[in-house]
Motif scaffolding. Structure first.
Motif, PDB file in Angstrom:
ATOM      1  N   HIS A 166       0.835  -1.200   0.000  1.00  0.00           N
ATOM      2  CA  HIS A 166       0.000   0.000   0.000  1.00  0.00           C
ATOM      3  C   HIS A 166       0.874   1.256   0.000  1.00  0.00           C
ATOM      4  N   THR A 167       1.926   1.247   0.812  1.00  0.00           N
ATOM      5  CA  THR A 167       2.846   2.385   0.872  1.00  0.00           C
ATOM      6  C   THR A 167       3.522   2.597  -0.482  1.00  0.00           C
ATOM      7  N   ARG A 168       3.945   1.496  -1.120  1.00  0.00           N
ATOM      8  CA  ARG A 168       4.594   1.616  -2.437  1.00  0.00           C
ATOM      9  C   ARG A 168       3.634   2.174  -3.480  1.00  0.00           C
ATOM     10  N   VAL A 169       2.386   1.737  -3.464  1.00  0.00           N
ATOM     11  CA  VAL A 169       1.405   2.224  -4.442  1.00  0.00           C
ATOM     12  C   VAL A 169       1.153   3.714  -4.235  1.00  0.00           C
ATOM     13  N   ILE A 170       1.008   4.122  -2.981  1.00  0.00           N
ATOM     14  CA  ILE A 170       0.801   5.550  -2.694  1.00  0.00           C
ATOM     15  C   ILE A 170       1.987   6.365  -3.188  1.00  0.00           C
ATOM     16  N   THR A 171       3.217   5.862  -2.940  1.00  0.00           N
ATOM     17  CA  THR A 171       4.416   6.565  -3.396  1.00  0.00           C
ATOM     18  C   THR A 171       4.440   6.672  -4.915  1.00  0.00           C
ATOM     19  N   LEU A 172       4.104   5.591  -5.604  1.00  0.00           N
ATOM     20  CA  LEU A 172       4.079   5.617  -7.073  1.00  0.00           C
ATOM     21  C   LEU A 172       3.006   6.560  -7.603  1.00  0.00           C
ATOM     22  N   GLU A 173       1.853   6.582  -6.947  1.00  0.00           N
ATOM     23  CA  GLU A 173       0.791   7.477  -7.401  1.00  0.00           C
ATOM     24  C   GLU A 173       1.188   8.944  -7.252  1.00  0.00           C
ATOM     25  N   HIS A 174       1.916   9.265  -6.201  1.00  0.00           N
ATOM     26  CA  HIS A 174       2.336  10.654  -6.008  1.00  0.00           C
ATOM     27  C   HIS A 174       3.489  11.036  -6.935  1.00  0.00           C
ATOM     28  N   ALA A 175       4.272  10.063  -7.348  1.00  0.00           N
ATOM     29  CA  ALA A 175       5.447  10.352  -8.172  1.00  0.00           C
ATOM     30  C   ALA A 175       5.119  10.404  -9.673  1.00  0.00           C
TER      31      ALA A 175
END
Length: 85
Positions: A50-59
């Motif tokens: 979940h943390t990785r997906v959030i990071t990718l969505e923001h980047a």
């Protein structure tokens, strides 16, 4: 009262049943402990994902921004070619 000749056999059977019950109980407890551990590990992996997906969505760049930059680049190239000729 007279002693029942099968009395020692009954004690032996009860002891065997108790041993089997203890073994089955230990097996069930072990299975539950394993399932609990796997559930905790899965929860950790899910949180990391979940943390990785959030990071990718923001980047990532939003698609309209990419389209606008591409269109602007095409316009610049078109003007440069028109003025250069």
């Amino acid at each position: 009262m007279t002693a029942d000749p099968q009395h020692p056999v009954v004690h032996g059977e009860v002891a065997e049943l108790r041993r089997r019950l203890d073994v089955a109980h230990a097996r069930v407890e072990g299975g539950l402990a394993l399932l609990n551990h796997r559930t905790e590990e899965t929860a950790k992996e899910l949180d990391e994902l979940h943390t990785r997906v959030i990071t990718l969505e923001h980047a990532r760049w939003p698609l309209p921004s990419v389209a606008a930059i591409t269109a602007l680049g095409a316009l610049v190239v078109t003007i440069w070619q028109a003025l250069g000729r």
